[in-house]
Design a protein around this motif. Structure first.
Motif, PDB file in Angstrom:
ATOM      1  N   CYS A  95     -63.186  12.223 -14.519  1.00  0.00           N
ATOM      2  CA  CYS A  95     -63.211  11.180 -15.015  1.00  0.00           C
ATOM      3  C   CYS A  95     -61.574  11.284 -15.906  1.00  0.00           C
ATOM      4  O   CYS A  95     -62.202  11.063 -17.116  1.00  0.00           O
ATOM      5  CB  CYS A  95     -63.913   9.655 -14.209  1.00  0.00           C
ATOM      6  SG  CYS A  95     -62.473   8.661 -14.475  1.00  0.00           S
ATOM      7  N   CYS A  98     -63.047   7.326 -17.605  1.00  0.00           N
ATOM      8  CA  CYS A  98     -64.028   7.294 -18.673  1.00  0.00           C
ATOM      9  C   CYS A  98     -65.100   8.420 -18.557  1.00  0.00           C
ATOM     10  O   CYS A  98     -66.110   8.638 -19.040  1.00  0.00           O
ATOM     11  CB  CYS A  98     -64.862   6.295 -17.583  1.00  0.00           C
ATOM     12  SG  CYS A  98     -65.821   6.724 -15.849  1.00  0.00           S
ATOM     13  N   ARG A 134     -59.154  10.470 -11.174  1.00  0.00           N
ATOM     14  CA  ARG A 134     -59.845   8.919 -11.733  1.00  0.00           C
ATOM     15  C   ARG A 134     -60.748   8.806 -10.798  1.00  0.00           C
ATOM     16  O   ARG A 134     -60.147   8.924  -9.502  1.00  0.00           O
ATOM     17  CB  ARG A 134     -58.904   7.912 -11.167  1.00  0.00           C
ATOM     18  CG  ARG A 134     -57.798   7.850 -12.839  1.00  0.00           C
ATOM     19  CD  ARG A 134     -56.407   6.950 -12.301  1.00  0.00           C
ATOM     20  NE  ARG A 134     -55.747   7.395 -11.445  1.00  0.00           N
ATOM     21  CZ  ARG A 134     -55.258   8.986 -11.392  1.00  0.00           C
ATOM     22  NH1 ARG A 134     -54.497   9.327 -12.198  1.00  0.00           N
ATOM     23  NH2 ARG A 134     -54.421  10.611 -10.192  1.00  0.00           N
ATOM     24  N   SER A 137     -64.894   4.234  -9.155  1.00  0.00           N
ATOM     25  CA  SER A 137     -65.074   3.338  -9.540  1.00  0.00           C
ATOM     26  C   SER A 137     -64.104   2.652 -10.569  1.00  0.00           C
ATOM     27  O   SER A 137     -63.271   1.638 -11.136  1.00  0.00           O
ATOM     28  CB  SER A 137     -66.450   3.138 -10.465  1.00  0.00           C
ATOM     29  OG  SER A 137     -66.681   3.633 -11.415  1.00  0.00           O
ATOM     30  N   CYS A 138     -63.341   3.844 -11.634  1.00  0.00           N
ATOM     31  CA  CYS A 138     -61.791   3.498 -11.947  1.00  0.00           C
ATOM     32  C   CYS A 138     -61.036   3.254 -11.164  1.00  0.00           C
ATOM     33  O   CYS A 138     -59.959   2.703 -12.058  1.00  0.00           O
ATOM     34  CB  CYS A 138     -61.881   4.804 -13.345  1.00  0.00           C
ATOM     35  SG  CYS A 138     -62.869   4.822 -14.557  1.00  0.00           S
ATOM     36  N   GLN A 139     -60.882   3.617 -10.206  1.00  0.00           N
ATOM     37  CA  GLN A 139     -59.720   3.231  -9.309  1.00  0.00           C
ATOM     38  C   GLN A 139     -59.769   2.023  -8.986  1.00  0.00           C
ATOM     39  O   GLN A 139     -58.414   1.376  -8.882  1.00  0.00           O
ATOM     40  CB  GLN A 139     -59.734   4.225  -8.166  1.00  0.00           C
ATOM     41  CG  GLN A 139     -59.302   5.906  -8.045  1.00  0.00           C
ATOM     42  CD  GLN A 139     -59.915   6.100  -6.985  1.00  0.00           C
ATOM     43  OE1 GLN A 139     -59.359   6.260  -5.511  1.00  0.00           O
ATOM     44  NE2 GLN A 139     -60.500   7.507  -6.669  1.00  0.00           N
ATOM     45  N   GLN A 140     -60.909   1.554  -8.692  1.00  0.00           N
ATOM     46  CA  GLN A 140     -61.016   0.313  -8.541  1.00  0.00           C
ATOM     47  C   GLN A 140     -60.693  -0.962  -9.489  1.00  0.00           C
ATOM     48  O   GLN A 140     -59.777  -2.016  -9.734  1.00  0.00           O
ATOM     49  CB  GLN A 140     -62.296  -0.063  -7.775  1.00  0.00           C
ATOM     50  CG  GLN A 140     -62.887   0.060  -6.732  1.00  0.00           C
ATOM     51  CD  GLN A 140     -64.140  -0.810  -5.602  1.00  0.00           C
ATOM     52  OE1 GLN A 140     -65.005  -1.164  -6.565  1.00  0.00           O
ATOM     53  NE2 GLN A 140     -63.786  -0.461  -4.814  1.00  0.00           N
ATOM     54  N   SER A 141     -61.035  -1.226 -10.770  1.00  0.00           N
ATOM     55  CA  SER A 141     -60.777  -1.661 -11.961  1.00  0.00           C
ATOM     56  C   SER A 141     -59.236  -1.312 -12.320  1.00  0.00           C
ATOM     57  O   SER A 141     -58.783  -1.916 -13.339  1.00  0.00           O
ATOM     58  CB  SER A 141     -61.811  -1.668 -13.210  1.00  0.00           C
ATOM     59  OG  SER A 141     -62.501   0.584 -13.442  1.00  0.00           O
ATOM     60  N   HIS A 142     -58.886  -0.449 -11.784  1.00  0.00           N
ATOM     61  CA  HIS A 142     -56.603  -0.034 -12.285  1.00  0.00           C
ATOM     62  C   HIS A 142     -56.488  -0.630 -11.826  1.00  0.00           C
ATOM     63  O   HIS A 142     -55.525  -0.208 -11.348  1.00  0.00           O
ATOM     64  CB  HIS A 142     -56.676   0.912 -13.656  1.00  0.00           C
ATOM     65  CG  HIS A 142     -57.613   1.123 -13.951  1.00  0.00           C
ATOM     66  ND1 HIS A 142     -56.932   1.352 -15.842  1.00  0.00           N
ATOM     67  CD2 HIS A 142     -59.332   1.406 -14.348  1.00  0.00           C
ATOM     68  CE1 HIS A 142     -58.255   1.195 -16.392  1.00  0.00           C
ATOM     69  NE2 HIS A 142     -59.870   1.491 -16.424  1.00  0.00           N
TER      70      HIS A 142
END
Ligand code: ZN
Ligand code: MN
Length: 143
Positions: A95, A98, A134, A137-142
């Motif tokens: 990723c 993160c 990504r 979880s990074c796709q969701q928070s961004h």
């Protein structure tokens, strides 16, 4: 899982390596943890159980396990090395936000080595493949 630990310990014993409680703990942690930890992460986790253990002990053990090919050192980007207990060959997805590393079990792309040999005349030893993107979880928070 403990069978895997036992097998790895047996390999160390046969090579004449003394099994201390700390050495056992570092190896067992790497086998049970699939997060590809850094030396510092291993140290922080094990310091709870072994308050007298130094970070140098963790590094020395990682160096030994890497030399004995029980563990692979992963150097991606400019962050600290991560360590992977490698019983089966696999590729990694990393990723870019993160730094999480996920295993990808996919048939070895051995024909790439044949093609590379045919195109360049190289006597090929190995190849590396890394997938960057990504994580979920990074796709969701961004988003
Ligand atoms: Zn991520
Ligand atoms: Mn891995």
């Amino acid at each position: 899982m403990s069978y895997v630990v036992d097998q790895a310990i047996e390999r160390l014993k046969q090579a004449g390596v003394r099994i201390t409680p700390q050495r056992y703990a570092v190896l067992a942690f790497l086998i049970e943890e699939d997060s590809h930890p850094t030396a510092d992460e291993i140290y922080r986790e094990l310091a709870i159980k072994f308050p007298n253990m130094s970070v140098a002990t963790v590094y020395n053990n990682l160096r030994l396990f890497t030399k004995m090919k029980l563990v692979k050192e992963l150097k991606y980007g400019d962050s600290s090395s991560r360590f992977d207990f490698s019983s089966t060959e696999h590729y990694h997805a990393i990723c870019s936000i993160c730094g999480k590393i996920e295993d990808i079990y996919y048939p070895g792309l051995d024909d790439v080595e044949v093609v590379a040999h045919n195109l360049t005349g190289f006597d090929v030893d190995t190849h590396r493949l890394e997938i960057y993107g990504r994580c979920p979880s990074c796709q969701q928070s961004h988003a």
